[in-house]
Design a protein around this motif. Structure first.
Motif, PDB file in Angstrom:
ATOM      1  N   LEU A  54      -2.909   0.963  -4.128  1.00 32.01           N
ATOM      2  CA  LEU A  54      -2.587  -0.425  -3.816  1.00 32.01           C
ATOM      3  C   LEU A  54      -1.444  -0.889  -4.719  1.00 32.01           C
ATOM      4  O   LEU A  54      -1.440  -0.588  -5.916  1.00 32.01           O
ATOM      5  CB  LEU A  54      -3.817  -1.321  -4.030  1.00 32.01           C
ATOM      6  CG  LEU A  54      -5.075  -0.898  -3.265  1.00 32.01           C
ATOM      7  CD1 LEU A  54      -6.237  -1.840  -3.576  1.00 32.01           C
ATOM      8  CD2 LEU A  54      -4.804  -0.880  -1.767  1.00 32.01           C
ATOM      9  N   GLY A  72      -6.305  13.078   1.640  1.00 32.89           N
ATOM     10  CA  GLY A  72      -5.295  12.053   1.430  1.00 32.89           C
ATOM     11  C   GLY A  72      -5.845  10.998   0.489  1.00 32.89           C
ATOM     12  O   GLY A  72      -7.018  11.020   0.125  1.00 32.89           O
ATOM     13  N   GLU A  85       0.852  -1.187   0.000  1.00 33.28           N
ATOM     14  CA  GLU A  85       0.000   0.000   0.000  1.00 33.28           C
ATOM     15  C   GLU A  85       0.889   1.238   0.000  1.00 33.28           C
ATOM     16  O   GLU A  85       1.957   1.229   0.602  1.00 33.28           O
ATOM     17  CB  GLU A  85      -0.832   0.068   1.295  1.00 33.28           C
ATOM     18  CG  GLU A  85      -1.555  -1.192   1.645  1.00 33.28           C
ATOM     19  CD  GLU A  85      -2.050  -1.155   3.090  1.00 33.28           C
ATOM     20  OE1 GLU A  85      -2.070  -0.071   3.701  1.00 33.28           O
ATOM     21  OE2 GLU A  85      -2.413  -2.222   3.595  1.00 33.28           O
ATOM     22  N   ILE A 121      -4.926   6.663  -1.080  1.00 34.14           N
ATOM     23  CA  ILE A 121      -4.050   5.503  -1.036  1.00 34.14           C
ATOM     24  C   ILE A 121      -3.965   4.899  -2.430  1.00 34.14           C
ATOM     25  O   ILE A 121      -4.826   5.117  -3.274  1.00 34.14           O
ATOM     26  CB  ILE A 121      -4.535   4.425  -0.038  1.00 34.14           C
ATOM     27  CG1 ILE A 121      -5.862   3.818  -0.486  1.00 34.14           C
ATOM     28  CG2 ILE A 121      -4.639   4.987   1.363  1.00 34.14           C
ATOM     29  CD1 ILE A 121      -6.239   2.574   0.293  1.00 34.14           C
ATOM     30  N   HIS A 178       0.384   5.144   1.171  1.00 38.96           N
ATOM     31  CA  HIS A 178      -0.486   6.161   1.783  1.00 38.96           C
ATOM     32  C   HIS A 178       0.057   7.525   1.386  1.00 38.96           C
ATOM     33  O   HIS A 178       1.249   7.788   1.568  1.00 38.96           O
ATOM     34  CB  HIS A 178      -0.481   6.041   3.306  1.00 38.96           C
ATOM     35  CG  HIS A 178      -0.877   4.692   3.808  1.00 38.96           C
ATOM     36  ND1 HIS A 178      -0.677   4.297   5.100  1.00 38.96           N
ATOM     37  CD2 HIS A 178      -1.455   3.627   3.182  1.00 38.96           C
ATOM     38  CE1 HIS A 178      -1.121   3.054   5.270  1.00 38.96           C
ATOM     39  NE2 HIS A 178      -1.590   2.621   4.113  1.00 38.96           N
ATOM     40  N   LEU A 179      -0.806   8.378   0.871  1.00 37.34           N
ATOM     41  CA  LEU A 179      -0.380   9.688   0.396  1.00 37.34           C
ATOM     42  C   LEU A 179      -1.108  10.768   1.198  1.00 37.34           C
ATOM     43  O   LEU A 179      -2.327  10.908   1.088  1.00 37.34           O
ATOM     44  CB  LEU A 179      -0.704   9.816  -1.095  1.00 37.34           C
ATOM     45  CG  LEU A 179       0.061   8.816  -1.980  1.00 37.34           C
ATOM     46  CD1 LEU A 179      -0.774   8.375  -3.160  1.00 37.34           C
ATOM     47  CD2 LEU A 179       1.382   9.415  -2.442  1.00 37.34           C
ATOM     48  N   ALA A 180      -0.356  11.483   2.018  1.00 34.68           N
ATOM     49  CA  ALA A 180      -0.950  12.513   2.882  1.00 34.68           C
ATOM     50  C   ALA A 180      -0.314  13.861   2.556  1.00 34.68           C
ATOM     51  O   ALA A 180       0.916  13.989   2.619  1.00 34.68           O
ATOM     52  CB  ALA A 180      -0.716  12.162   4.353  1.00 34.68           C
ATOM     53  N   LEU A 229       3.875   0.522   2.662  1.00 34.15           N
ATOM     54  CA  LEU A 229       3.851  -0.763   3.349  1.00 34.15           C
ATOM     55  C   LEU A 229       4.062  -1.841   2.299  1.00 34.15           C
ATOM     56  O   LEU A 229       3.467  -1.776   1.215  1.00 34.15           O
ATOM     57  CB  LEU A 229       2.508  -1.002   4.048  1.00 34.15           C
ATOM     58  CG  LEU A 229       1.936   0.112   4.921  1.00 34.15           C
ATOM     59  CD1 LEU A 229       0.620  -0.347   5.554  1.00 34.15           C
ATOM     60  CD2 LEU A 229       2.921   0.500   5.994  1.00 34.15           C
TER      61      LEU A 229
END
Lengths: 141, 217
Positions: A72, A68, A53, A70, A55-57, A96
């Motif tokens: 996959l 934000g 994954e 995400i 995660h984009l914040a 991750l």
């Protein structure tokens, strides 16, 4: 056309107004800030990450803001989902990675590396960006 | 389960054996009495918009908000996360005076479409409205989630994908564009899935004095 039908017809514009009032505050049709597709590859120790994954914040410490999202990772490839792209600018990216070998009742499998965090500034347009996760042994504890 | 008497389900509440073990996921059953009740649908916990909300399905559409932020207090397997900075978490005894951000500015319960339910896994394992936490090497909260990832950002629901590795990290619904939250003061707010992520996470934390503007009016 009987009298009742005519009365019903007169209600048509009213129904339109009511439907509009109900829909307007619910956000239907709003697209929010501009969203751009982000895609690319993710490798760890030179090999594609099998499952994972991203995660984009938006990085608020650098003045960025916005939703934000995400992406996959599958077989080393990722792509943000339709209409859920990035807004561009400074981001905190958390990656991750899992081995994809089911363990217990988890289908993703075991962690390849601890969650990897990196700061990236993305352009305000659709972007291809390839991530290389450094070896866990080389990462700071 | 403990709120059942307050939503006119006292009779159901009284059927549970609170001294016996509860089911977590269907493959980790509790006592026979509690497992039988776990398998029943509870329409009070089902949103009509959820395609998994059927009279023969035990899914739940509302999770407690265990907190928010980008880093959980701890996690097991593939990010089954535990937070303790929200209003409802495991063994929490949070009262109104603990919600120092103000009860109008903190989420208590949110909508989810990520409860693992029938169709989600090929081996048929499901969670449900009466799930207790799963406490093993692959442990996870089952009726709690955190405001960690953007609303609706995981594209699959619990009836079509294995959401065990996802359901603790985000909220979501079948309503277009966002999901509903019950704020601690009793108000229900629709929150857009394009809300600023930092603001959203702060709204799930009971005592961070953020967001400074409170809930956007």
């Amino acid at each position: 056309m009987n009298k009742l039908d005519k009365r019903l017809l007169r209600l048509v514009p009213l129904v339109g107004v009511v439907v509009g009032l109900v829909l307007a505050p619910s956000g239907c049709g709003q697209t929010g800030p501009g969203r751009y597709v982000l895609s690319g590859t993710v490798t760890y120790e030179g090999k594609p990450v099998p499952v994972g994954e991203i995660h984009l914040a938006p990085d608020t410490s650098k003045g960025n803001s916005g939703p934000g999202t995400i992406a996959l990772i599958k077989d080393g490839q990722y792509r943000t989902q339709p209409n859920r792209g990035i807004v561009g600018g400074p981001y905190i990216v958390t990656i991750l990675g899992f081995d994809g070998v089911p363990v217990g009742d988890s289908e993703a499998g075991s962690e390849l590396f601890p969650p990897y965090r990196v700061e990236v500034e993305f352009p305000k347009q659709s972007t291809v960006y390839n991530f290389e996760v450094p070896s866990a042994r080389a990462q700071k504890p | 389960m403990l709120i059942l008497p307050f939503i006119e389900q006292t009779a159901l509440h009284d059927q549970f054996d609170f001294k016996a073990q509860f089911t977590s996921t269907s493959n980790v059953p509790g006592s026979a009495t509690n497992h039988a009740l776990f398998q029943q649908a509870n329409p009070n916990y089902q949103c009509p918009s959820d395609i998994n909300a059927r009279s023969n399905n035990n899914n739940i559409c509302y999770f407690g908000v265990q907190g928010g932020g980008d880093t959980p207090n701890c996690y097991t397997q593939a990010q089954r996360v535990f937070f303790i900075n929200g209003v409802l978490f495991h063994n929490s005894e949070i009262t109104f005076r603990d919600i120092t951000d103000g009860s109008s500015n903190v989420f208590a319960i949110g909508e989810t479409k990520y409860c693992l339910t029938k169709g989600g896994r090929s081996d048929g394992i499901v969670a449900g409205w009466a799930s207790a936490a799963k406490l093993d090497a692959h442990g996870t909260p089952l009726v709690l989630a955190a405001a960690m990832l953007q609303i609706n950002s995981y594209p699959y629901h619990g009836g079509q994908a294995d959401t065990l590795d996802w359901s603790t990290r985000l909220f979501g619904s079948f309503h277009p564009g966002g999901c509903q939250f019950l704020v601690a003061d009793g108000a229900v707010r629709f929150v857009s899935d394009t809300i600023d992520l930092a603001t959203y996470r702060q709204l799930a934390v009971r005592n961070d004095a953020l967001p400074t503007g409170g809930f956007a009016q």
